[in-house]
Scaffold this active site. Sequence first.
Site, PDB file in Angstrom:
ATOM      1  N   ARG A 148       0.763  -1.098  -0.040  1.00 15.03           N
ATOM      2  CA  ARG A 148      -0.011  -0.062  -0.157  1.00 15.03           C
ATOM      3  C   ARG A 148       0.871   1.263  -0.077  1.00 15.03           C
ATOM      4  O   ARG A 148       0.380   2.207  -0.034  1.00 15.03           O
ATOM      5  CB  ARG A 148      -0.975  -0.031   1.128  1.00 15.03           C
ATOM      6  CG  ARG A 148      -0.322  -0.306   2.492  1.00 15.03           C
ATOM      7  CD  ARG A 148      -1.477  -0.101   3.741  1.00 15.03           C
ATOM      8  NE  ARG A 148      -0.695  -0.392   5.085  1.00 15.03           N
ATOM      9  CZ  ARG A 148      -1.336   0.374   5.994  1.00 15.03           C
ATOM     10  NH1 ARG A 148      -2.401   0.792   6.166  1.00 15.03           N
ATOM     11  NH2 ARG A 148      -0.745  -0.116   7.426  1.00 15.03           N
ATOM     12  N   TYR A 149       2.197   0.922  -0.011  1.00 16.57           N
ATOM     13  CA  TYR A 149       2.996   2.405  -0.082  1.00 16.57           C
ATOM     14  C   TYR A 149       3.877   2.126  -1.253  1.00 16.57           C
ATOM     15  O   TYR A 149       4.028   0.930  -1.843  1.00 16.57           O
ATOM     16  CB  TYR A 149       4.211   2.392   1.307  1.00 16.57           C
ATOM     17  CG  TYR A 149       3.330   2.786   2.380  1.00 16.57           C
ATOM     18  CD1 TYR A 149       3.219   4.078   2.623  1.00 16.57           C
ATOM     19  CD2 TYR A 149       2.981   1.577   3.385  1.00 16.57           C
ATOM     20  CE1 TYR A 149       2.643   4.418   4.096  1.00 16.57           C
ATOM     21  CE2 TYR A 149       2.427   2.201   4.544  1.00 16.57           C
ATOM     22  CZ  TYR A 149       2.347   3.420   5.116  1.00 16.57           C
ATOM     23  OH  TYR A 149       1.769   3.677   6.167  1.00 16.57           O
ATOM     24  N   ARG A 152       7.502   0.275  -0.501  1.00 14.40           N
ATOM     25  CA  ARG A 152       7.925  -0.869   0.539  1.00 14.40           C
ATOM     26  C   ARG A 152       6.467  -1.818   0.770  1.00 14.40           C
ATOM     27  O   ARG A 152       5.314  -1.245   0.285  1.00 14.40           O
ATOM     28  CB  ARG A 152       8.155  -0.161   1.702  1.00 14.40           C
ATOM     29  CG  ARG A 152       7.096   0.920   2.193  1.00 14.40           C
ATOM     30  CD  ARG A 152       8.104   1.899   3.117  1.00 14.40           C
ATOM     31  NE  ARG A 152       7.053   3.207   3.555  1.00 14.40           N
ATOM     32  CZ  ARG A 152       6.754   3.912   3.064  1.00 14.40           C
ATOM     33  NH1 ARG A 152       7.354   4.241   1.615  1.00 14.40           N
ATOM     34  NH2 ARG A 152       6.295   4.980   3.399  1.00 14.40           N
ATOM     35  N   CYS A 161       2.162 -16.361  17.131  1.00 13.60           N
ATOM     36  CA  CYS A 161       3.021 -15.405  17.822  1.00 13.60           C
ATOM     37  C   CYS A 161       3.286 -16.129  19.068  1.00 13.60           C
ATOM     38  O   CYS A 161       2.539 -17.118  19.332  1.00 13.60           O
ATOM     39  CB  CYS A 161       2.267 -14.062  18.229  1.00 13.60           C
ATOM     40  SG  CYS A 161       1.557 -12.830  16.854  1.00 13.60           S
ATOM     41  N   CYS A 165      -1.231 -10.411  22.043  1.00 11.91           N
ATOM     42  CA  CYS A 165      -1.697  -9.113  22.606  1.00 11.91           C
ATOM     43  C   CYS A 165      -3.174  -9.045  22.632  1.00 11.91           C
ATOM     44  O   CYS A 165      -3.721  -9.060  21.469  1.00 11.91           O
ATOM     45  CB  CYS A 165      -1.020  -8.019  22.066  1.00 11.91           C
ATOM     46  SG  CYS A 165       0.980  -8.274  21.948  1.00 11.91           S
ATOM     47  N   CYS A 168      -4.590  -6.621  19.774  1.00 12.40           N
ATOM     48  CA  CYS A 168      -3.885  -7.053  18.283  1.00 12.40           C
ATOM     49  C   CYS A 168      -4.892  -6.486  17.103  1.00 12.40           C
ATOM     50  O   CYS A 168      -6.025  -6.615  17.186  1.00 12.40           O
ATOM     51  CB  CYS A 168      -3.767  -8.443  18.143  1.00 12.40           C
ATOM     52  SG  CYS A 168      -3.185  -9.108  16.574  1.00 12.40           S
ATOM     53  N   ARG A 170      -4.693  -7.407  13.929  1.00 13.21           N
ATOM     54  CA  ARG A 170      -4.816  -8.355  12.985  1.00 13.21           C
ATOM     55  C   ARG A 170      -5.627  -9.396  13.782  1.00 13.21           C
ATOM     56  O   ARG A 170      -5.316 -10.641  13.198  1.00 13.21           O
ATOM     57  CB  ARG A 170      -3.712  -8.730  12.316  1.00 13.21           C
ATOM     58  CG  ARG A 170      -2.942  -7.627  11.570  1.00 13.21           C
ATOM     59  CD  ARG A 170      -1.856  -8.064  10.858  1.00 13.21           C
ATOM     60  NE  ARG A 170      -1.217  -6.957  10.209  1.00 13.21           N
ATOM     61  CZ  ARG A 170       0.121  -6.351  10.356  1.00 13.21           C
ATOM     62  NH1 ARG A 170       0.699  -7.114  11.308  1.00 13.21           N
ATOM     63  NH2 ARG A 170       0.544  -5.454   9.819  1.00 13.21           N
ATOM     64  N   ASP A 329      -5.886   1.472  16.898  1.00 13.20           N
ATOM     65  CA  ASP A 329      -6.558   1.118  15.694  1.00 13.20           C
ATOM     66  C   ASP A 329      -8.035   0.747  15.948  1.00 13.20           C
ATOM     67  O   ASP A 329      -8.618   0.486  17.018  1.00 13.20           O
ATOM     68  CB  ASP A 329      -6.177  -0.036  14.772  1.00 13.20           C
ATOM     69  CG  ASP A 329      -4.825   0.124  14.362  1.00 13.20           C
ATOM     70  OD1 ASP A 329      -4.459   1.523  13.975  1.00 13.20           O
ATOM     71  OD2 ASP A 329      -3.923  -0.583  13.999  1.00 13.20           O
ATOM     72  N   ASP A 366      -2.894   5.438  12.192  1.00 11.36           N
ATOM     73  CA  ASP A 366      -2.910   4.538  10.767  1.00 11.36           C
ATOM     74  C   ASP A 366      -4.444   4.720  10.130  1.00 11.36           C
ATOM     75  O   ASP A 366      -5.279   3.938  10.669  1.00 11.36           O
ATOM     76  CB  ASP A 366      -2.547   2.997  11.021  1.00 11.36           C
ATOM     77  CG  ASP A 366      -1.629   2.377  10.081  1.00 11.36           C
ATOM     78  OD1 ASP A 366      -1.883   2.783   8.863  1.00 11.36           O
ATOM     79  OD2 ASP A 366      -0.982   1.475  10.288  1.00 11.36           O
ATOM     80  N   LYS A 373      -0.020   5.455   7.726  1.00 11.03           N
ATOM     81  CA  LYS A 373       0.255   6.306   8.679  1.00 11.03           C
ATOM     82  C   LYS A 373       0.302   7.804   8.429  1.00 11.03           C
ATOM     83  O   LYS A 373       0.945   8.368   7.710  1.00 11.03           O
ATOM     84  CB  LYS A 373       1.772   5.916   9.293  1.00 11.03           C
ATOM     85  CG  LYS A 373       1.671   4.380   9.678  1.00 11.03           C
ATOM     86  CD  LYS A 373       3.290   4.049   9.978  1.00 11.03           C
ATOM     87  CE  LYS A 373       3.216   2.461  10.023  1.00 11.03           C
ATOM     88  NZ  LYS A 373       3.080   1.757   8.849  1.00 11.03           N
TER      89      LYS A 373
END
Length: 517
Positions: A148-149, A152, A161, A165, A168, A170, A329, A366, A373
């Site tokens: 999306r950039y 990169r 993981c 968390c 999270c 995602r 988010d 974001d 960002k």
Amino acid sequence: MEPLTTEYSEKEPPGSPASPHVPVGVQLTAVRLSEGLHPGQRSRLWADVTPEQWSDWHWQMRNRVTSLDQLRQLIHLTPDEEQAVRLKPELRVAITPHFAALMDPDDPNCPIRRQVVPTMAEFVLDDPDLEDPLGEDAHMPVPGLVHRYPDRVLVDITDQCVAYCRHCTRRRWVGTGAMPAHKSRIESIAQYLEAHPEVRDVLISGGDGLFLSDEMLDYTLSRFRAVKSVEILRLGTRIPIFLPQRVTAAMIATIRQYHPVWMNIHINHPREITPEVRTALAQLADAGIPLGAQTVLMAGVNDCANTMKALVHELVKNRVRPYYLYQCDLSQGIGHFRTPVSVGLSIIEALRGHTTGFAVPTFCIDAPGGGGKVPIMPNYLISMSDRKVIVRNFEGVIATYAEPDHYDHHAADNCEYCRRAAPKEGVAKLLAGDAVVLEPDGLRRKQRRVKKLDAERKTKRKQQIRLPVKPVAAPDLLPLASLMPSPVAPRRARGNGSSTNAQNGNGSAQVMSAKAR
């Protein structure tokens, strides 16, 4: 089907408790640590674990806290926490012993505990909440690659993981097994990179970008490094915080083969920096790996300028530069962690000028839907004219900066870097003079204008095609008069008189008109 190439298996048993189950309501006795013991021995659950076992990352993985019974032996669960664990939230529960040992057993508001122990607030979905708040799925041309950039990409190398968390973003697919680290998927991603030479920076994340065996890590880094256009590899991870024992000499030797490799570490609170974490960070920095830190601003965890200052000071002492402070988010199930944006601004206001400049992270949102960002910061520019700029500093002092009387603008035509640069996008396109206005695709006014232009194009008469005139010999030329069209009498309105046409002897028309009444 290709076998999983990660060294860990989500199906392996979490391990048997080292002591019998402690019923609810029984006092959890803290053990005083002496030299040679480890933090886990504060709990009855790991009282019999040796320091050698505690330092073994394999043991840490086998004995992750994943069940209600294990949590009961570590902390006094509130009814809210216990009910949330029983209902099995969308994002699974797994906590490494290292991180679990940092939780306050008696304080449900403990900032470590809030990050890893679920509460019923996760089951509350607010109106703004989105399943995919960053629009990553819509920007995923290859499974596991988000582009999306311009230059990169993000690579979700795995959905797993070492610990999960509760904030999270995602959580819709993390920990589900939907995105294992397969060589075939990595090859597809590498082929996409080779087909898009504009990509120079690859961020390997997940899940956790380091949740790989040393062999798989080596394969991933070597394959991406083989892409000629890739200049930088980055690893996004929380392993140095959740599982510092995993940072081994073998892992470091693998990473340093593929420099430049950068590492972004997710850390949210100063209590997370333990002696084991300091050792891991020192080993990574000594290997020439530039370290950055990204932090999520969360209510009840770090929404305090003094807490954040303590965190960034600890980070720079350990050669980690604070990179991003994220506004939480709009992901489903984490609304209880969100703070007003003004809280983040007040934290930056309390850091900028009051501590080392490179210790101040960039506060950003974001943007939902894949906007990327957006940096947010206090307003230090008060006003400006063509000659003066009025600014304020962190103390509130207002100063004037004089603009130069003469400035020779940069000659882009004579700059080798400008000539090689890719076409500008967004606001940069306006500044470069390549566009006058930027308009959203869904702008109604723009849609009406486009429809009008399309209609005009359809009704506009086509230009007549002029055919070449065939030359004619002079004797064959016809009289010019015979080629001229007969004049036509102007049309009159009804009742305003009449006209009489008469033919002369040579056939030419003569027009006789009466006076208009």
